[in-house]
Design a protein around this motif. Structure first.
Motif, PDB file in Angstrom:
ATOM      1  N   PRO A  28      29.454  44.497  27.898  1.00 22.21           N
ATOM      2  CA  PRO A  28      28.327  44.053  28.723  1.00 22.21           C
ATOM      3  C   PRO A  28      28.690  44.041  30.207  1.00 22.21           C
ATOM      4  CG  PRO A  28      28.596  42.626  26.826  1.00 22.21           C
ATOM      5  CD  PRO A  28      29.789  43.529  26.864  1.00 22.21           C
ATOM      6  N   MET A  29      27.761  44.534  31.013  1.00 19.43           N
ATOM      7  CA  MET A  29      27.992  44.662  32.447  1.00 19.43           C
ATOM      8  C   MET A  29      27.368  43.496  33.222  1.00 19.43           C
ATOM      9  SD  MET A  29      29.708  47.441  32.827  1.00 19.43           S
ATOM     10  CE  MET A  29      29.554  47.817  34.552  1.00 19.43           C
ATOM     11  N   ASP A  30      28.044  43.117  34.293  1.00 17.30           N
ATOM     12  CA  ASP A  30      27.480  42.205  35.274  1.00 17.30           C
ATOM     13  C   ASP A  30      26.922  43.110  36.373  1.00 17.30           C
ATOM     14  OD1 ASP A  30      26.804  40.348  37.161  1.00 17.30           O
ATOM     15  OD2 ASP A  30      28.835  39.567  37.437  1.00 17.30           O
ATOM     16  N   TYR A  31      25.622  43.274  36.373  1.00 19.21           N
ATOM     17  CA  TYR A  31      25.020  44.266  37.270  1.00 19.21           C
ATOM     18  C   TYR A  31      25.060  43.864  38.741  1.00 19.21           C
ATOM     19  CZ  TYR A  31      23.638  46.551  33.034  1.00 19.21           C
ATOM     20  OH  TYR A  31      23.676  47.186  31.830  1.00 19.21           O
ATOM     21  N   THR A  32      25.248  42.590  39.033  1.00 16.13           N
ATOM     22  CA  THR A  32      25.350  42.199  40.437  1.00 16.13           C
ATOM     23  C   THR A  32      26.682  42.632  41.034  1.00 16.13           C
ATOM     24  OG1 THR A  32      26.141  39.998  39.803  1.00 16.13           O
ATOM     25  CG2 THR A  32      23.777  40.237  40.207  1.00 16.13           C
ATOM     26  N   SER A  33      27.763  42.531  40.234  1.00 18.40           N
ATOM     27  CA  SER A  33      29.076  42.933  40.746  1.00 18.40           C
ATOM     28  C   SER A  33      29.412  44.380  40.395  1.00 18.40           C
ATOM     29  CB  SER A  33      30.166  42.006  40.205  1.00 18.40           C
ATOM     30  OG  SER A  33      30.288  42.159  38.806  1.00 18.40           O
ATOM     31  N   GLY A  34      28.744  44.932  39.396  1.00 10.31           N
ATOM     32  CA  GLY A  34      28.979  46.313  39.006  1.00 10.31           C
ATOM     33  C   GLY A  34      30.148  46.520  38.064  1.00 10.31           C
ATOM     34  N   ILE A  35      30.739  45.434  37.556  1.00 13.67           N
ATOM     35  CA  ILE A  35      31.837  45.556  36.596  1.00 13.67           C
ATOM     36  C   ILE A  35      31.466  44.821  35.301  1.00 13.67           C
ATOM     37  CG2 ILE A  35      33.649  45.839  38.329  1.00 13.67           C
ATOM     38  CD1 ILE A  35      34.308  42.874  37.973  1.00 13.67           C
ATOM     39  N   HIS A  36      32.248  45.061  34.256  1.00 13.16           N
ATOM     40  CA  HIS A  36      31.956  44.400  32.978  1.00 13.16           C
ATOM     41  C   HIS A  36      32.267  42.906  33.084  1.00 13.16           C
ATOM     42  CE1 HIS A  36      36.217  44.090  31.914  1.00 13.16           C
ATOM     43  NE2 HIS A  36      36.345  45.330  32.393  1.00 13.16           N
ATOM     44  N   LYS A  37      31.793  42.149  32.108  1.00 17.58           N
ATOM     45  CA  LYS A  37      31.911  40.691  32.139  1.00 17.58           C
ATOM     46  C   LYS A  37      33.236  40.158  31.604  1.00 17.58           C
ATOM     47  CE  LYS A  37      26.978  39.822  31.873  1.00 17.58           C
ATOM     48  NZ  LYS A  37      25.905  39.124  31.166  1.00 17.58           N
ATOM     49  N   GLY A  38      34.156  41.045  31.240  1.00 15.50           N
ATOM     50  CA  GLY A  38      35.468  40.592  30.796  1.00 15.50           C
ATOM     51  C   GLY A  38      35.615  40.497  29.289  1.00 15.50           C
ATOM     52  N   PHE A  39      34.599  40.947  28.569  1.00 16.60           N
ATOM     53  CA  PHE A  39      34.691  40.977  27.112  1.00 16.60           C
ATOM     54  C   PHE A  39      33.957  42.192  26.591  1.00 16.60           C
ATOM     55  CE2 PHE A  39      30.964  38.467  28.112  1.00 16.60           C
ATOM     56  CZ  PHE A  39      30.005  38.947  27.239  1.00 16.60           C
ATOM     57  N   GLY A  40      34.169  42.486  25.330  1.00 17.92           N
ATOM     58  CA  GLY A  40      33.516  43.641  24.726  1.00 17.92           C
ATOM     59  C   GLY A  40      33.233  43.397  23.265  1.00 17.92           C
ATOM     60  N   PHE A  41      32.452  44.278  22.687  1.00 17.03           N
ATOM     61  CA  PHE A  41      32.117  44.229  21.267  1.00 17.03           C
ATOM     62  C   PHE A  41      32.535  45.545  20.637  1.00 17.03           C
ATOM     63  CE2 PHE A  41      29.042  41.460  23.365  1.00 17.03           C
ATOM     64  CZ  PHE A  41      29.218  40.289  22.644  1.00 17.03           C
ATOM     65  N   VAL A  42      33.305  45.445  19.567  1.00 12.85           N
ATOM     66  CA  VAL A  42      33.756  46.629  18.840  1.00 12.85           C
ATOM     67  C   VAL A  42      33.308  46.454  17.403  1.00 12.85           C
ATOM     68  CG1 VAL A  42      35.738  47.999  18.115  1.00 12.85           C
ATOM     69  CG2 VAL A  42      35.757  46.876  20.351  1.00 12.85           C
ATOM     70  N   GLU A  43      32.561  47.423  16.900  1.00 18.62           N
ATOM     71  CA  GLU A  43      32.086  47.371  15.516  1.00 18.62           C
ATOM     72  C   GLU A  43      32.764  48.478  14.727  1.00 18.62           C
ATOM     73  OE1 GLU A  43      27.899  47.272  13.024  1.00 18.62           O
ATOM     74  OE2 GLU A  43      27.881  47.851  15.124  1.00 18.62           O
ATOM     75  N   PHE A  44      33.436  48.085  13.652  1.00 19.70           N
ATOM     76  CA  PHE A  44      34.149  49.029  12.797  1.00 19.70           C
ATOM     77  C   PHE A  44      33.277  49.449  11.630  1.00 19.70           C
ATOM     78  CE2 PHE A  44      37.583  47.040  15.077  1.00 19.70           C
ATOM     79  CZ  PHE A  44      38.539  48.029  15.190  1.00 19.70           C
ATOM     80  N   GLU A  45      33.565  50.629  11.078  1.00 21.21           N
ATOM     81  CA  GLU A  45      32.859  51.116   9.894  1.00 21.21           C
ATOM     82  C   GLU A  45      33.155  50.225   8.686  1.00 21.21           C
ATOM     83  OE1 GLU A  45      30.807  53.792   9.488  1.00 21.21           O
ATOM     84  OE2 GLU A  45      30.931  54.465  11.559  1.00 21.21           O
ATOM     85  N   ASP A  46      34.390  49.720   8.612  1.00 21.38           N
ATOM     86  CA  ASP A  46      34.836  48.956   7.455  1.00 21.38           C
ATOM     87  C   ASP A  46      35.297  47.563   7.892  1.00 21.38           C
ATOM     88  OD1 ASP A  46      35.618  48.431   4.818  1.00 21.38           O
ATOM     89  OD2 ASP A  46      37.642  49.205   5.163  1.00 21.38           O
ATOM     90  N   ALA A  47      34.928  46.545   7.131  1.00 21.80           N
ATOM     91  CA  ALA A  47      35.297  45.167   7.466  1.00 21.80           C
ATOM     92  C   ALA A  47      36.804  44.956   7.425  1.00 21.80           C
ATOM     93  CB  ALA A  47      34.598  44.192   6.516  1.00 21.80           C
ATOM     94  N   ASP A  48      37.497  45.641   6.519  1.00 19.00           N
ATOM     95  CA  ASP A  48      38.954  45.501   6.447  1.00 19.00           C
ATOM     96  C   ASP A  48      39.626  46.024   7.721  1.00 19.00           C
ATOM     97  OD1 ASP A  48      38.833  44.365   3.932  1.00 19.00           O
ATOM     98  OD2 ASP A  48      39.084  46.287   2.895  1.00 19.00           O
ATOM     99  N   ASP A  49      39.086  47.084   8.271  1.00 17.18           N
ATOM    100  CA  ASP A  49      39.613  47.615   9.532  1.00 17.18           C
ATOM    101  C   ASP A  49      39.430  46.603  10.657  1.00 17.18           C
ATOM    102  OD1 ASP A  49      40.258  49.937   8.185  1.00 17.18           O
ATOM    103  OD2 ASP A  49      38.470  51.021   8.858  1.00 17.18           O
ATOM    104  N   ALA A  50      38.282  45.945  10.660  1.00 14.89           N
ATOM    105  CA  ALA A  50      38.016  44.919  11.675  1.00 14.89           C
ATOM    106  C   ALA A  50      39.000  43.765  11.535  1.00 14.89           C
ATOM    107  CB  ALA A  50      36.583  44.414  11.555  1.00 14.89           C
ATOM    108  N   SER A  51      39.281  43.369  10.311  1.00 11.02           N
ATOM    109  CA  SER A  51      40.248  42.293  10.077  1.00 11.02           C
ATOM    110  C   SER A  51      41.635  42.680  10.575  1.00 11.02           C
ATOM    111  CB  SER A  51      40.319  41.952   8.587  1.00 11.02           C
ATOM    112  OG  SER A  51      39.101  41.441   8.139  1.00 11.02           O
ATOM    113  N   GLU A  52      42.029  43.917  10.324  1.00  6.21           N
ATOM    114  CA  GLU A  52      43.322  44.404  10.798  1.00  6.21           C
ATOM    115  C   GLU A  52      43.390  44.406  12.328  1.00  6.21           C
ATOM    116  OE1 GLU A  52      46.386  45.393   9.509  1.00  6.21           O
ATOM    117  OE2 GLU A  52      45.560  44.298   7.807  1.00  6.21           O
ATOM    118  N   ALA A  53      42.308  44.815  12.973  1.00 11.55           N
ATOM    119  CA  ALA A  53      42.270  44.832  14.440  1.00 11.55           C
ATOM    120  C   ALA A  53      42.386  43.412  14.988  1.00 11.55           C
ATOM    121  CB  ALA A  53      40.993  45.495  14.926  1.00 11.55           C
TER     122      ALA A  53
END
Length: 122
Positions: A28-53
């Motif tokens: 997610p971007m902070d459009y006033t500063s033009g940079i991201h908000k310091g976090f992200g969302f990553v969605e994996f195809e498999d729940a086990d892969d997400a757990s490993e990450a």
């Protein structure tokens, strides 16, 4: 969380892809500063892969910053308050409060009257 300002979407993707196929990556971007908000969302195809990450990347470093990696949680305030729609924003609420039946209730009542009259005739 804890992403450095220099981290790009491609860097985040590259850091997470060793754990398995990705569905989506978003920062997610902070459009006033033009940079991201310091976090992200990553969605994996498999729940086990997400757990490993999560297991492997939580507490690790990326671009000199310690990462916090966990499952995304829905907004706590939304869970407490429920839906964003006001209960009176639909006619159903007004009809219930006024004792007015909707079309479906009227049809059900008529059908049950017919059923009762059919049973009485037999």
């Amino acid at each position: 969380g804890g992403l450095a300002n220099d981290v790009t979407l491609a860097m985040l993707r590259a850091a997470m892809i060793p754990f398995g196929p990705l569905k989506t990556v978003d920062m997610p971007m902070d459009y006033t500063s033009g940079i991201h908000k310091g976090f992200g969302f990553v969605e994996f195809e498999d729940a086990d892969d997400a757990s490993e990450a999560i297991y492997n990347m939580d507490g690790s470093e990326l671009m000199g910053r310690t990462l916090t990696v966990n499952l995304a949680q829905s907004n706590q305030q939304q869970q407490k308050l429920g839906d964003h729609k006001a209960i009176w924003s639909t006619d159903d609420w007004f009809q219930k409060q006024a004792g007015i039946e909707g079309k479906e209730e009227q049809e059900q009542r008529e059908a049950s009257k017919q059923d009762v009259s059919t049973l009485k005739e037999q």
